[in-house]
Scaffold this motif. Structure first.
Motif, mmCIF file in Angstrom:
data_model
loop_
_atom_site.group_PDB
_atom_site.id
_atom_site.type_symbol
_atom_site.label_atom_id
_atom_site.label_comp_id
_atom_site.label_asym_id
_atom_site.label_seq_id
_atom_site.Cartn_x
_atom_site.Cartn_y
_atom_site.Cartn_z
ATOM 1 N N GLN A 1 20.108 -35.945 -5.260
ATOM 2 C CA GLN A 1 21.225 -35.066 -4.916
ATOM 3 C C GLN A 1 20.854 -33.595 -5.075
ATOM 4 O OE1 GLN A 1 24.129 -35.991 -3.703
ATOM 5 N NE2 GLN A 1 25.192 -34.022 -3.778
ATOM 6 N N ILE A 2 20.054 -33.275 -6.102
ATOM 7 C CA ILE A 2 19.768 -31.868 -6.365
ATOM 8 C C ILE A 2 18.546 -31.400 -5.580
ATOM 9 C CG2 ILE A 2 19.158 -30.220 -8.169
ATOM 10 C CD1 ILE A 2 20.797 -31.835 -10.113
ATOM 11 N N SER A 3 17.519 -32.248 -5.483
ATOM 12 C CA SER A 3 16.293 -31.763 -4.848
ATOM 13 C C SER A 3 16.226 -32.217 -3.405
ATOM 14 C CB SER A 3 15.075 -32.275 -5.601
ATOM 15 O OG SER A 3 14.757 -33.563 -5.166
ATOM 16 N N ASN A 4 15.136 -31.845 -2.763
ATOM 17 C CA ASN A 4 14.988 -32.122 -1.341
ATOM 18 C C ASN A 4 14.451 -33.517 -1.077
ATOM 19 O OD1 ASN A 4 12.504 -31.807 -2.388
ATOM 20 N ND2 ASN A 4 11.927 -30.055 -1.136
ATOM 21 N N LEU A 5 14.257 -34.303 -2.158
ATOM 22 C CA LEU A 5 13.640 -35.616 -1.948
ATOM 23 C C LEU A 5 14.500 -36.465 -1.024
ATOM 24 C CD1 LEU A 5 11.135 -37.175 -2.905
ATOM 25 C CD2 LEU A 5 12.611 -38.336 -4.522
ATOM 26 N N GLY A 6 15.819 -36.324 -1.159
ATOM 27 C CA GLY A 6 16.720 -37.145 -0.367
ATOM 28 C C GLY A 6 16.770 -36.721 1.095
ATOM 29 N N SER A 7 16.467 -35.443 1.378
ATOM 30 C CA SER A 7 16.728 -34.966 2.728
ATOM 31 C C SER A 7 15.514 -35.007 3.647
ATOM 32 C CB SER A 7 17.307 -33.553 2.675
ATOM 33 O OG SER A 7 16.460 -32.715 1.936
ATOM 34 N N TYR A 8 14.346 -35.248 3.106
ATOM 35 C CA TYR A 8 13.263 -35.473 4.062
ATOM 36 C C TYR A 8 12.490 -36.722 3.697
ATOM 37 C CZ TYR A 8 9.509 -33.626 1.039
ATOM 38 O OH TYR A 8 8.608 -33.419 0.051
ATOM 39 N N SER A 9 12.230 -37.480 4.726
ATOM 40 C CA SER A 9 11.457 -38.682 4.487
ATOM 41 C C SER A 9 10.468 -38.800 5.634
ATOM 42 C CB SER A 9 12.375 -39.896 4.429
ATOM 43 O OG SER A 9 13.328 -39.795 5.463
#
Lengths: 154, 260, 272
Positions: free
Chosen positions: A28-36
């Motif tokens: 939720q806080i970092s960009n890990l969720g938004s790029y794959s």
């Protein structure tokens, strides 16, 4: 050692909340969720000047973010910047004659790539190249040119 | 003058001797890991008194720190018309610095001092000595589970602090001050990098957990077994932990985020 | 008999032992033997290092010179593992009891069993209850260590010390600070345990009457030396002024009432 079941439960709960917090930070806080990497494709473009563009700078179409810059390298022969970007696989219908420009968000903001859709019936796909590009506008250069013109015009 | 030098020399020698004892103590503690892992009940008991009992103070402090960050950040950022970056500001300060550092300071005050007092009193009441005479290694049996529990609890507590803090910032920024919800999260996710920010923050908290547990347990074990000795050791734990946390934080930050 | 070479009849032999703390000499070349199956008392005024002697026998402290053999093994030459194995056969009763404060009575007595044996929990229960019964505290098994009186704590510690059925038990000042009833109970317990379990007991104490009542042999220590030894009867008849003062508890004698100081009158008249 005799210890109560509630103690076990509370420790379990504590560890679970802690791990949940770690996942929360990651997703939720970092960009890990938004790029794959799995569901995206890579396209590249050449720029005379990539300006302040950085890896992970956003790529947008009509102001909507569709991907991000994955690498910026220098072509040793043409001395141009080769910018590779990962586009979200959902946006698989961008015309292949789209143009790419480097803009700045606000006067002092971050630089990003804006894609301008063309009119072709073929779409950009993995390893496509964008041919029409316009480089970053470097503020100092513009001011310098402006001053020069002023001085010459006088 | 000569006396001053003599005093300085004496202090230096004393500090080195203590550092040496602390190093041996740490080695001894680590050798106990092999014996403790097959007996998780010992670890769970300590996780309870070290982790679970610190949970509330960490969560509440995290909430308030996040709310204050939301408030202060909003006032500063709105001057530049950059309220949308509030999420980024709150999250970056929490994940990189405040989460690991403040939770480690609270941890030293809450759990560290308790550990020192507990071990110190066990020494003063001959419990450690008695255990030795029962052929049980007190460091492996008493110290190691506490050390491991501190090491595991600290990163979890720091993650809880940061997460609750972000929620607090969201509550104030989006809920009360009217920052756009989408922009709050989007700016945050854009600006916070998993590898650079989150992982580095977690590494920091692991290091702090290691150091605070080490200091607290060693001060307890090395205490002069009187009530005055225990009280001074407890004070030293809090002071030395705070110094170590802040000093190490600078070094780690320089290594991780800077190019020094 | 006492100074003969370590025969199998002696469970502990102390040879030429010297020990000092900083500049203070605690023991100066002392020799003593503890006979198997007997109650041996080591007596002397406070501060003569009686507790230190127990810690030396238990291998918690290292002597400056001399050797201590326990059951034929040189305590200070043993590897850590062997020392720990030896300690499983030595019980020690600390002055404070040294019970683990985060456990109740039952778990305290079960502690050495759980640490050193792989007995099933049902068997541990049986052993613990037997040991608690022996000290008369089976009914107190669920109390926490800090809820016990001093005398009860010492009895629980005694149950714990005998949990592993040791060869010998060392008692550090078992009678100090006890009311007459618990004192009587302890005296009785030490004697009966020694006889029924076939233990060897070493008692360090300065309570002359209680100790003399149960000891088979007594060593009297003073200023790092052994100043008297023998059976209680022999010591009571001793000609030595020092032993007499100690056994009778006289205020003044060879051991002066006053700590060494400069002249009283001078001291009072000296202005600051």
């Amino acid at each position: 050692m005799q210890h109560s079941k509630t103690q076990d439960t509370l420790v379990g709960l504590f560890v679970a909340i802690g791990i949940a917090a770690l996942f929360y930070m990651a997703l939720q806080i970092s960009n890990l969720g938004s790029y794959s990497n799995s569901d995206s494709f890579t396209v590249s473009a050449r720029f005379q000047n990539s300006g302040g563009l950085k890896v992970k700078s956003p790529v947008s179409v009509a102001g909507v973010k569709v991907g991000r810059v994955s690498s910026i390298t220098l072509d040793k022969e043409s001395h141009e910047a080769i910018v590779e970007m990962q586009i979200d696989a959902r946006y698989d219908n961008l015309p292949d004659d789209s143009s790419a420009s480097i803009y700045t968000a606000g006067l002092l903001g971050e630089q990003y790539i804006s894609l301008d859709p063309g009119a072709s019936d073929d779409y950009l796909k993995n390893k496509s190249k964008i041919d029409i590009t316009s480089s970053a506008i470097v503020l100092e250069e513009m001011i310098g040119k402006f001053m020069m013109n002023k001085a010459e015009g006088k | 003058m000569l006396e001053l030098l003599e005093q300085l020399g004496k202090t230096t020698r004393g500090s080195f001797a203590k550092l040496g004892r602390a190093t041996f103590f740490l080695m001894h503690t680590l050798t106990g890991v092999r014996e403790i892992l097959p007996r998780p009940s010992l670890l769970i008991k300590q996780m309870y008194s070290i982790g679970v009992l610190s949970f509330l103070i960490i969560a509440i402090s995290g909430l308030f720190v996040g709310m204050v960050l939301g408030l202060q950040g909003y006032y500063i950022l709105s001057d530049f018309g950059a309220e949308e970056s509030l999420g980024l500001m709150v999250a970056a300060s929490l994940v990189r610095e405040l989460g690991p550092v403040v939770s480690a300071l609270l941890f030293a005050g809450r759990a560290g001092s308790a550990l020192t007092a507990e071990i110190g009193l066990m020494k003063a009441t001959e419990q450690l000595s008695g255990m030795e005479m029962m052929a049980v290694d007190p460091i492996n049996r008493i110290i190691t589970p506490r050390f491991l529990a501190g090491l595991i609890s600290m990163p979890l507590l720091a993650a809880i602090f940061s997460s609750v803090g972000v929620m607090g910032g969201h509550m104030v920024g989006v809920g009360m001050l009217g920052v756009d919800d989408g922009a709050f999260w989007a700016q945050m996710q854009n600006g916070i990098d998993f590898n650079e920010d989150i992982i580095n923050g977690v590494i920091k908290s692991v290091v702090f957990g290691f150091v605070v547990s080490w200091i607290a347990l060693f001060e307890g074990y090395d205490t002069i077994p009187t009530s005055e000795g225990v009280s001074r050791a407890t004070t030293r734990t809090v002071v030395n932990s705070a110094f170590s946390i802040l000093g190490l934080d600078f070094i780690l930050t320089a290594l991780m985020f800077g190019d020094i | 008999m006492p100074n003969s070479a370590s025969s199998t009849n002696h469970i502990v032999t102390v040879k030429n032992l010297s020990f000092s703390r900083g500049t203070r000499i605690i023991f100066d070349d002392i020799n003593l033997n503890i006979q198997r199956g007997k109650v041996t008392a080591i007596m002397g005024p406070s501060g003569t290092g009686k507790t230190t002697l127990l810690k030396l026998i238990g291998g918690q402290l290292y002597p400056d010179a001399g050797q201590i053999h326990v059951d034929g093994q040189n305590v200070h030459r043993l590897k850590t593992k062997d020392l720990y194995n030896l300690r499983k056969r030595m019980g020690m009763l600390f002055q404070s009891g040294a019970l683990l404060t985060d456990m109740n009575v039952y778990d305290n007595v079960a502690f050495p069993l759980r640490e050193h044996t792989h007995l099933p929990e049902a068997m541990i229960r049986t052993v613990v209850l037997m040991k608690l019964q022996a000290v008369g505290l089976r009914g107190a098994r669920n109390l926490m260590a800090n809820e016990l009186s001093g005398g009860m704590a010492r009895r629980v510690a005694l149950a714990r010390a005998i949990a592993l059925d040791p060869l010998m038990i060392m008692y550090d000042e078992p009678f100090t600070g006890q009311d007459p009833i618990s004192m009587g109970a302890l005296v009785h317990l030490i004697k009966s345990l020694n006889n029924t379990l076939g233990l060897t007991s070493i008692i360090v104490s300065h309570d002359v009457r209680e100790t003399a009542a149960i000891a088979d042999y007594i060593y009297v220590l003073s200023e790092g030396k052994i100043v008297g030894q023998g059976s209680p009867q022999q010591l009571a008849d001793s000609k030595s002024a020092w032993v007499k003062q100690f056994m009778n508890g006289d205020a003044d004698g060879p051991v002066h009432f006053h700590y060494p100081a400069n002249d009283y009158l001078d001291d009072l008249l000296t202005a600051k």
